[in-house]
Motif scaffolding. Structure first.
Motif, PDB file in Angstrom:
ATOM      1  N   SER A 188      54.186  40.058  33.344  1.00  0.00           N
ATOM      2  CA  SER A 188      53.270  40.443  34.419  1.00  0.00           C
ATOM      3  C   SER A 188      52.045  41.183  33.988  1.00  0.00           C
ATOM      4  O   SER A 188      50.995  41.314  34.367  1.00  0.00           O
ATOM      5  N   ILE A 248      48.333  40.546  34.420  1.00  0.00           N
ATOM      6  CA  ILE A 248      47.375  41.332  35.128  1.00  0.00           C
ATOM      7  C   ILE A 248      46.655  41.978  33.923  1.00  0.00           C
ATOM      8  O   ILE A 248      46.834  42.474  32.817  1.00  0.00           O
ATOM      9  N   ASN A 284      42.061  40.434  36.598  1.00  0.00           N
ATOM     10  CA  ASN A 284      42.255  40.854  37.848  1.00  0.00           C
ATOM     11  C   ASN A 284      41.335  41.967  38.527  1.00  0.00           C
ATOM     12  O   ASN A 284      41.189  41.850  39.524  1.00  0.00           O
ATOM     13  N   PHE A 326      38.013  38.776  38.690  1.00  0.00           N
ATOM     14  CA  PHE A 326      38.428  38.359  40.242  1.00  0.00           C
ATOM     15  C   PHE A 326      37.247  38.704  41.147  1.00  0.00           C
ATOM     16  O   PHE A 326      36.943  37.889  41.915  1.00  0.00           O
ATOM     17  N   GLN A 374      39.858  30.596  37.612  1.00  0.00           N
ATOM     18  CA  GLN A 374      40.294  32.138  37.878  1.00  0.00           C
ATOM     19  C   GLN A 374      41.799  32.172  37.772  1.00  0.00           C
ATOM     20  O   GLN A 374      42.489  32.929  37.269  1.00  0.00           O
ATOM     21  N   SER A 431      43.979  33.943  35.368  1.00  0.00           N
ATOM     22  CA  SER A 431      44.450  35.306  35.961  1.00  0.00           C
ATOM     23  C   SER A 431      46.143  35.156  35.466  1.00  0.00           C
ATOM     24  O   SER A 431      46.761  36.282  35.307  1.00  0.00           O
ATOM     25  N   ASN A 484      51.296  39.359  39.912  1.00  0.00           N
ATOM     26  CA  ASN A 484      49.716  39.281  39.340  1.00  0.00           C
ATOM     27  C   ASN A 484      48.754  39.055  40.642  1.00  0.00           C
ATOM     28  O   ASN A 484      47.896  39.689  40.876  1.00  0.00           O
ATOM     29  N   CYS A 485      49.184  38.240  41.723  1.00  0.00           N
ATOM     30  CA  CYS A 485      48.178  38.133  42.629  1.00  0.00           C
ATOM     31  C   CYS A 485      48.144  39.228  43.587  1.00  0.00           C
ATOM     32  O   CYS A 485      47.246  39.600  44.153  1.00  0.00           O
ATOM     33  N   GLU A 511      45.907  41.589  42.143  1.00  0.00           N
ATOM     34  CA  GLU A 511      44.560  41.094  42.191  1.00  0.00           C
ATOM     35  C   GLU A 511      43.977  41.599  43.623  1.00  0.00           C
ATOM     36  O   GLU A 511      42.956  41.893  43.596  1.00  0.00           O
TER      37      GLU A 511
END
Ligand code: PHE
Length: 507
Positions: A19, A23, A27, A31, A232, A236, A268-269, A272
């Motif tokens: 992770s 990240i 991010n 992003f 992306q 990412s 990760n998301c 973000e």
């Protein structure tokens, strides 16, 4: 007998490392600026499609490749899909090297801004706010500060420093990586959460979040928005560059990669998402305009916002320092994985020692990073392409970021779906997974993902004319717009061809 493969001490160590790889600048820096550029809420549908339909399944493929074969990307693909697979592997390693070079150059500028927080970046009157929602101009001073910074040789020093830190963290492989990520990754999260809280409690901050997250449907028919979202997502999630396979190759063979992929994508998301909230609340609270190039948001606009956070200079400085420290830490946990990918590939193929592999990578790549940070001014007008290094970086990034990752993604799913066999892959993943993948997974890998990626690559290539960068005002250097894409594709392919044709050493 070769030495047994090194291993992560714990699952936590692996999850932190993977992770931490995911990240990064992607991010925080890329992003928000991509989401804005592609229309805020309009970005979301393509983004979620990219996450669930492509990102997570491809991560399962890359993790699976690593743990099933106990090899890094090129050798793993060779084992499962033959020599053509290995070619794809080295192609991605070459792209990882390109990206590492400029990723670390950007981090070098981040270090410069971090130091600037205690220098003149936030001196009263220096980071004057822009007129509300106007584009940055030459007298908006964080921008002037940034261009002053990159027109000196200082970033070259920061680059050497960053390379030293990276090599230091990588010196004993998983053992030292794990030590670093156990500290860096939690610190990153804490800083980001603090930023979000500060952003949302600013008057007007909430509107920024709403702008970013109110779904909008316009733009959905535009291939560039989809390309933006796919690239992306690949970037990412650290896909398409062999990093996830390298990290997963240090896991036991029976690791649950379905679970790991869901966990790492989720972490990760979420990060973000938080970064988007923090940045957009700041922008809206102070009526800042995030337009401009990818980097301008983090390097020119955010400092203006930070400057408005308080009337007390040391608080402003502390926030500024904290923000760039966050960028640098997040960047380092990613750059180590970018370097580990080629390092492990060289170690696996040629059975060389880690220190040697790291040296083979660091020496040419430091020079490459220097090139991207070159301070030579080619346009004194302080427009977005004021220095040679920044221009090189911008154009290279356009090609590598948008095409390398998606191309590798396309080729690797074809290899796994058609040569190794998607159904076989599904069964191997399921053998160790608590949550079993259904038939849909086979369909995704065989048909859906390759068609989507191919479609997006072709549609965006069609839109490539005139070549990226041709509108730049750079007398004497306009040939770069043609040279860079040719250089990138030729060197990457030759590198891949050469290395996949070399005999592997059997220790
Ligand atoms: N995922 C990282 C980021 O978001 C970048 C990265 C891409 C790292 C690919 C490794 C491999 O910044």
């Amino acid at each position: 007998m070769s030495a047994p493969r090194e291993n992560w001490k714990s699952k936590l160590g692996f999850v932190l490392a993977a992770s931490g790889s995911a990240i990064g600048l992607g991010n925080i820096v890329f992003f928000s600026s991509n989401a804005y550029q592609y229309g805020g809420g309009a970005f979301y549908l393509p983004y979620f499609v990219a996450l669930f339909v492509i990102g997570m399944p491809v991560m399962m493929v890359e993790f699976g490749l690593g743990s099933l074969t106990q090899q890094s990307f090129p050798m793993a693909l060779r084992r499962l899909a033959g020599k053509r697979g290995e070619f794809v592997g080295w192609f991605s390693i070459a792209s990882a090297l390109f990206i590492t070079m400029y990723y670390i150059a950007i981090l070098g500028w981040g270090v410069g801004m971090m130091i600037g927080a205690f220098g003149s970046l936030f001196e009263p009157g220096v980071s004057a706010p822009f007129a509300p929602f106007s584009e940055p101009t030459a007298d908006a001073s964080a921008m002037v500060y940034f261009f002053d910074l990159i027109s000196t040789w200082n970033p070259l020093l920061y680059i050497v420093l960053l390379w030293m830190v990276n090599i230091y963290i990588l010196r004993q492989g998983t053992h030292t990586i794990e030590k670093a990520v156990r500290v860096f990754v939690p610190v990153m999260w804490i800083f980001m959460i603090l930023l979000v809280i500060r952003g949302l409690t600013l008057p007007g901050g909430f509107d920024g979040m709403m702008f970013l997250f109110t779904p909008a449907l316009e733009g959905i028919a535009e291939p560039t928005v989809w390309k933006g979202a796919f690239s992306q997502m690949f970037f990412s999630l650290s896909l398409g560059l062999g990093t996830m396979t390298a990290y997963a190759s240090y896991l036991p063979k029976d690791a649950d990669q379905v679970n790991n992929s869901m966990l790492v994508s989720f972490l990760n998301c979420s990060f973000e998402f938080l970064a988007g909230v923090a940045i957009f609340s700041l922008l809206f609270a102070f009526a800042l305009n995030p337009a401009g190039s990818t980097l301008s948001l983090s390097f020119f606009v955010i400092p203006q916002g930070i400057n408005e956070l308080s009337n007390t200079p040391w608080i402003v400085r502390l926030f500024g320092f904290g923000f760039y420290l966050l960028v640098v830490l997040a960047g380092i946990t990613s750059s180590i994985s970018l370097i580990e990918s080629p390092a492990s590939a060289l170690m696996d193929k040629f059975k060389i020692r880690r220190s040697k592999a790291l040296m083979y990578i660091a020496i040419p790549c430091i020079l490459g990073s220097f090139l991207f940070a070159l301070p030579q001014i080619i346009d004194s007008g302080l427009t977005g392409n004021g220095t040679l290094g920044l221009t090189l970086l911008d154009i290279t990034d356009h090609w590598v970021f948008n095409y390398s990752l998606l191309t590798v993604g396309l080729l690797e799913v074809i290899m796994m779906g058609w040569v190794f066999g998607a159904e076989r892959l599904r069964q191997s993943l399921n053998a160790n997974a608590k949550l079993k993948l259904g038939r849909w997974f086979t369909l995704l890998i065989k048909f859906v993902i390759p068609s989507l990626l191919l479609l997006v690559i072709i549609l965006s290539l069609i839109e490539e004319w005139p070549l990226y960068g041709s509108n730049y005002d750079m007398p004497g250097y306009s040939w770069l717009t043609v040279f860079i894409p040719i250089f990138w594709i030729v060197t990457t392919s030759v590198f891949a061809f050469y290395l996949s044709n070399r005999k592997p050493k059997t220790a």
